[in-house]
Design a protein around this motif. Structure first.
Motif, PDB file in Angstrom:
ATOM      1  N   ASP A   1     -54.109   0.944  16.458  1.00 18.51           N
ATOM      2  CA  ASP A   1     -53.716   2.196  15.801  1.00 18.51           C
ATOM      3  C   ASP A   1     -53.216   1.895  14.400  1.00 18.51           C
ATOM      4  O   ASP A   1     -52.512   0.905  14.173  1.00 18.51           O
ATOM      5  N   GLY A   2     -53.585   2.768  13.452  1.00 15.29           N
ATOM      6  CA  GLY A   2     -53.160   2.548  12.077  1.00 15.29           C
ATOM      7  C   GLY A   2     -53.041   3.849  11.303  1.00 15.29           C
ATOM      8  O   GLY A   2     -53.357   4.931  11.815  1.00 15.29           O
ATOM      9  N   VAL A   3     -52.618   3.720  10.045  1.00 16.89           N
ATOM     10  CA  VAL A   3     -52.469   4.856   9.143  1.00 16.89           C
ATOM     11  C   VAL A   3     -53.207   4.549   7.848  1.00 16.89           C
ATOM     12  O   VAL A   3     -53.026   3.463   7.267  1.00 16.89           O
ATOM     13  N   VAL A   4     -54.042   5.472   7.387  1.00 20.47           N
ATOM     14  CA  VAL A   4     -54.793   5.283   6.150  1.00 20.47           C
ATOM     15  C   VAL A   4     -53.841   5.339   4.959  1.00 20.47           C
ATOM     16  O   VAL A   4     -53.122   6.328   4.783  1.00 20.47           O
ATOM     17  N   GLU A   5     -53.827   4.290   4.155  1.00 26.03           N
ATOM     18  CA  GLU A   5     -52.984   4.238   2.964  1.00 26.03           C
ATOM     19  C   GLU A   5     -53.735   4.613   1.696  1.00 26.03           C
ATOM     20  O   GLU A   5     -53.203   5.313   0.832  1.00 26.03           O
ATOM     21  N   THR A   6     -54.980   4.109   1.561  1.00 25.04           N
ATOM     22  CA  THR A   6     -55.754   4.328   0.344  1.00 25.04           C
ATOM     23  C   THR A   6     -57.214   4.565   0.721  1.00 25.04           C
ATOM     24  O   THR A   6     -57.730   3.951   1.668  1.00 25.04           O
ATOM     25  N   VAL A   7     -57.882   5.449  -0.034  1.00 25.35           N
ATOM     26  CA  VAL A   7     -59.300   5.736   0.189  1.00 25.35           C
ATOM     27  C   VAL A   7     -60.055   5.572  -1.126  1.00 25.35           C
ATOM     28  O   VAL A   7     -59.693   6.168  -2.132  1.00 25.35           O
ATOM     29  N   ASP A   8     -61.096   4.733  -1.111  1.00 24.47           N
ATOM     30  CA  ASP A   8     -62.032   4.633  -2.239  1.00 24.47           C
ATOM     31  C   ASP A   8     -63.316   5.328  -1.822  1.00 24.47           C
ATOM     32  O   ASP A   8     -64.061   4.826  -0.973  1.00 24.47           O
TER      33      ASP A   8
ATOM     34  N   GLU B   1     -55.737  10.014   2.948  1.00 23.26           N
ATOM     35  CA  GLU B   1     -54.515   9.212   2.944  1.00 23.26           C
ATOM     36  C   GLU B   1     -53.481   9.863   3.853  1.00 23.26           C
ATOM     37  O   GLU B   1     -53.262  11.074   3.799  1.00 23.26           O
ATOM     38  N   GLY B   2     -52.877   9.044   4.693  1.00 22.88           N
ATOM     39  CA  GLY B   2     -51.881   9.543   5.639  1.00 22.88           C
ATOM     40  C   GLY B   2     -52.436   9.861   7.008  1.00 22.88           C
ATOM     41  O   GLY B   2     -51.665  10.059   7.968  1.00 22.88           O
ATOM     42  N   ASP B   3     -53.780   9.907   7.156  1.00 25.52           N
ATOM     43  CA  ASP B   3     -54.376  10.172   8.463  1.00 25.52           C
ATOM     44  C   ASP B   3     -54.103   9.023   9.427  1.00 25.52           C
ATOM     45  O   ASP B   3     -54.173   7.836   9.058  1.00 25.52           O
ATOM     46  N   ARG B   4     -53.800   9.394  10.678  1.00 23.40           N
ATOM     47  CA  ARG B   4     -53.686   8.388  11.731  1.00 23.40           C
ATOM     48  C   ARG B   4     -55.072   8.135  12.308  1.00 23.40           C
ATOM     49  O   ARG B   4     -55.803   9.078  12.621  1.00 23.40           O
ATOM     50  N   VAL B   5     -55.423   6.879  12.443  1.00 26.88           N
ATOM     51  CA  VAL B   5     -56.762   6.522  12.896  1.00 26.88           C
ATOM     52  C   VAL B   5     -56.694   5.421  13.935  1.00 26.88           C
ATOM     53  O   VAL B   5     -55.677   4.710  14.059  1.00 26.88           O
ATOM     54  N   ALA B   6     -57.797   5.302  14.682  1.00 24.86           N
ATOM     55  CA  ALA B   6     -57.972   4.172  15.590  1.00 24.86           C
ATOM     56  C   ALA B   6     -58.969   3.211  14.961  1.00 24.86           C
ATOM     57  O   ALA B   6     -59.920   3.631  14.289  1.00 24.86           O
ATOM     58  N   LEU B   7     -58.757   1.923  15.150  1.00 21.86           N
ATOM     59  CA  LEU B   7     -59.632   0.887  14.601  1.00 21.86           C
ATOM     60  C   LEU B   7     -60.283   0.141  15.755  1.00 21.86           C
ATOM     61  O   LEU B   7     -59.581  -0.349  16.657  1.00 21.86           O
TER      62      LEU B   7
END
Length: 381
Positions: free
Chosen positions: A324-331, A361-367
């Protein structure tokens, strides 16, 4: 230091042929290049097969151009032997090696027409006018510029000048074609077009080619074999697929593509896969590859960014790791996006295709990490 290898005679007859039934197109045996106390190239061993496209890849200052210049005869090796078609050429001047060379700046004669530029090597070799005319036209046809023979370099675009430099290098049918970052002066779109053209021409001619670049995409797209260099030594040599998917060191993994380098401790190992505990306590299942590891051993792993899949949720089954993680930056890259995701104390990068909208940015995601996508690296050398 004096070059002791210069005192050895050139082999002739059967002695001129390298070991095996057929000589390699180019072979380097323990080649060293020193500039005063600085070692630019350290004991390189390299064999280039006939007709192959081999790329010397690495950052600035790694020794790749110096190696190419020694093959060309523009620099003398401090030690070791250079063989072309089985013949030792250490003391042979550049004009007797029958090599075609394309430099980064093309080195066209500004006061000569395209025809005279391309014909230069033929005239030097004593070709008659009719032969020169025929061969120049054939070379211009091959690079798809048949109608520019009367123009001057200043009347051509950068891409056209690059093609003319290539025509000049191949017109006399060289044994080996040497390319020193010939695409670096072109814009991005033209570079992609020209690398396709270069590969087409090389395939049509079947000419052995050694290509120098710092651009990993060029190396992977064009080469039969890639030689990754660092600080004057060869870090890894192999097919593009092998070098990319099974890097021999953290340097190779980091230099080719976008990689996540993970550190952990082996919690268990069986059937070619290892359970590795990361510093934050999460566990990842990774393939061992050619690596041998023991329980309790500290290891490094490489996880390519495009192999790390993001989603809203995943089921953890079949040995697949889900974090589980949180998106910090999007290119945003158009068809794909590059994400930097915070997972505990780790910051991982993932490159994923976009269906409609990228994560924000800020979305919770699964990896999702499959064992085959995370590979143990060999121990540091």
């Amino acid at each position: 230091m004096a070059d002791s290898s210069q005192n050895r005679p050139l082999p002739t007859g059967e002695g001129a042929i390298a070991s095996g039934d057929r000589a390699h197109a180019v072979e380097l045996r323990g080649v060293v290049k020193r500039f005063a106390s600085f070692v630019a190239v350290e004991s390189i061993e390299l064999k280039v097969e006939q007709g192959a496209f081999v790329t010397l890849l690495g950052p600035s200052g790694c020794g790749k151009t110096t190696t190419l210049r020694m093959i060309a005869g523009l620099e003398q090796p401090s030690d070791g032997d250079i063989l072309i078609a089985g013949r030792r050429v250490n003391a042979l001047p550049i004009h007797k090696r029958n090599l075609g060379i394309v430099f980064q700046n093309y080195a066209l004669f500004p006061h000569k027409t395209v025809f005279d530029n391309v014909a230069f090597g033929l005239k030097y070799r004593g070709a008659d006018k009719a032969t020169a005319r025929r061969k120049v036209q054939e070379a211009l046809d091959l690079v798809r510029l048949p109608q520019v023979s009367d123009r001057y370099p200043s009347q051509l675009s950068g891409g056209q000048q690059q093609r003319i430099a290539l025509a000049r290098a191949i017109v006399f049918e060289p044994d080996v074609l040497l390319l020193d970052e010939p695409l670096s002066a072109l814009d991005a779109n033209l570079r992609e077009e020209m690398r396709v053209e270069l590969k087409r021409i090389q395939r049509e001619l079947g000419v052995t080619t050694i290509f120098v670049t710092h651009d990993q995409s060029e190396a992977l797209a064009m080469s039969d074999r890639v030689v990754v260099m660092r600080s004057g030594v060869v870090e890894q040599e192999g097919t593009p697929e092998t070098v990319y998917n099974l890097p021999a060191s953290a340097f190779v993994a980091d230099f080719l593509g976008h990689s996540n380098l993970l550190q952990g401790t082996v919690a268990g190992i069986a059937d070619g896969v290892a359970m590795v505990t990361l510093p934050g306590g999460a566990e990842v299942v990774a393939e061992t590859g050619a690596r041998t590891a023991r329980k309790g051993e500290a290891v490094s792993m490489v996880l390519r960014a495009e192999r790390l899949l993001l989603g809203e949720r995943f089921d953890s089954d079949g040995g697949v790791t889900v974090l589980d993680g949180v998106v910090e930056t999007v290119d945003y890259l158009g068809l794909s996006a590059r994400y930097f995701v915070r997972v505990g104390d780790m910051r991982l990068q993932a490159i994923n295709p976009i269906d409609r909208h990228p994560f924000r940015e800020g979305d919770r995601v699964a990896l999702r990490i499959r064992p085959r996508d995370c590979v143990l690296l060999p121990p540091d050398r």
